[in-house]
Design an enzyme around this catalytic site. Structure first.
Site, PDB file in Angstrom:
ATOM      1  CB  SER A  56       1.206  -5.392   2.857  1.00  0.00           C
ATOM      2  OG  SER A  56       0.210  -4.688   3.567  1.00  0.00           O
TER       3      SER A  56
ATOM      4  CE1 TYR B 202      -4.378   1.234   0.504  1.00  0.00           C
ATOM      5  CE2 TYR B 202      -3.261   2.878   1.837  1.00  0.00           C
ATOM      6  CZ  TYR B 202      -4.388   2.444   1.153  1.00  0.00           C
ATOM      7  OH  TYR B 202      -5.510   3.229   1.131  1.00  0.00           O
TER       8      TYR B 202
ATOM      9  CG  HIS C 274       2.428  -5.039   8.019  1.00  0.00           C
ATOM     10  ND1 HIS C 274       1.566  -6.068   7.667  1.00  0.00           N
ATOM     11  CD2 HIS C 274       2.468  -4.212   6.934  1.00  0.00           C
ATOM     12  CE1 HIS C 274       1.110  -5.864   6.454  1.00  0.00           C
ATOM     13  NE2 HIS C 274       1.644  -4.760   5.977  1.00  0.00           N
TER      14      HIS C 274
ATOM     15  CG  ASP D 297       0.755  -7.675  10.402  1.00  0.00           C
ATOM     16  OD1 ASP D 297       0.481  -6.474  10.558  1.00  0.00           O
ATOM     17  OD2 ASP D 297       0.955  -8.204   9.292  1.00  0.00           O
TER      18      ASP D 297
END
Length: 339
Positions: free
Chosen positions: A194, A99, A309, A280
């Site tokens: 992700s 992202y 993460h 995470d």
């Protein structure tokens, strides 16, 4: 920070019921259309992918500036890196980005090419404001949103939602690599971290015949749970939107269900190597395990108990390198069905 999510044992057993829209498959059939690249802008003849070699100052890796007709035939950019002097069709890794990331600079991300594979990095439309710049605009209807970010762009309808365009771009990117003369169409793996992991799972459910998929701490899995238990972006975009539109909870989650990688995982059959981090706080492990536990093909997972993460980072990439080498060794290079 210690995880406030489920324990590892609970995650491994976690199989929540997620509402599936009755027209889920029909929606994606309509979206992707009959042809490999859909139509051009405005419904015209489809354009062809373009690969223009650039001088990246590298002697052992060739780099191509890529433009692929994505959603509605509109171009999505990327970099294709290939080992210099390679002969014969290569196995290929198609990578989708996290992202906020864009394709970056031509001399970055050389691991897969140095390992002897073709490596396509797909730009993510409208993103790339982080350290890795992007060059693909998102100018379609629904491109603007009430709250910052992408999760609620066009959320009023699955037909206008942002990830409809991104998932289509990703499918077209895989199709383009299947047609590339330097790539073995039967040895293509998709991967991503992700957001990229969620996109890879969606592609695995939408594109038959992939050699493998490697979702790394995947986003977009069990989206309703992520929005309800996570206090960090991007899932907080959904909460911010619903604080403004208190009466839209059901419709918002229905729209997002078309883009939930946990649904796409039930339609995927390629071998998969997941990574999941138990601390995470951005993509909680229970959401990632939702997709893993529902994944329909052969699967394995590397669990990083004390990582957030960032997951396994380079340690996990070593696992991926070994996994892809073993996977491709079991597949004969040569012609395969181009679907």
């Amino acid at each position: 920070m210690p995880s406030a999510d489920l324990t590892l044992a609970e995650c491994r057993a976690y199989r929540p019921e997620l509402p599936l829209p009755g027209d889920f498959d029909a929606f994606w059939d309509r979206t992707l259309g009959a042809g490999p690249h859909g139509s051009g802008p405005g419904g015209g003849e489809p354009e062809k992918p373009r690969f223009e070699e650039v001088d990246a100052g590298l002697s052992q890796v060739r780099v191509h500036d890529v433009s692929i007709p994505g959603y509605d035939g509109r171009p999505v950019r990327g970099w294709l890196r290939m080992p210099a002097g390679a002969t014969g069709p290569l196995g290929c890794v198609v990578e989708f980005l996290g992202y906020g990331r864009g394709r970056g600079l031509p001399h970055e991300q050389l691991t897969w090419a140095c390992a002897g594979y073709a490596h396509l990095v797909m730009d993510t439309r409208g993103q790339g404001w982080s350290s890795a710049g992007g060059v693909t605009a998102d100018t379609d209807p629904g491109a603007s949103g009430t709250v910052p970010g992408f999760l609620t762009r066009g959320v009023e309808s699955p037909g206008t939602h942002y990830y409809r365009r991104v998932f289509t771009d990703a499918v077209r990117s895989v199709e383009a690599m299947r047609e590339h003369p330097g790539v073995d169409p039967g040895r293509i793996v998709v991967t991503g971290v992700s957001q990229g992991g969620g996109i890879a799972l969606a592609v695995a459910g939408l594109v038959p015949g992939l050699a493998g998929v490697m979702p790394d701490v995947p986003f977009l899995c069990n989206i309703p749970r992520g929005a309800r238990i996570t206090g960090l972006p991007p899932y907080t975009e959904i909460a911010a939107y619903l604080r403004l539109y208190r009466d839209r909870t059901d419709s918002v989650f229905r729209t997002l269900s078309y883009f939930d990688a946990a649904h796409h995982a039930t339609r995927a059959t390629a071998p998969a190597l997941f990574s999941i981090a138990m601390m995470d706080e951005i993509c909680p492990p229970s959401t990632c395990f939702t997709a893993y536990n529902r994944y329909a093909g052969p699967k394995d997972v590397r669990v990083y108990e004390f990582n957030g993460h960032e997951g396994g980072t380079q340690h996990h990439q070593a696992e991926q390198l070994a996994w892809v080498r073993s996977l491709f060794a079991g597949l004969s290079a040569g012609p395969a069905a181009r679907t």
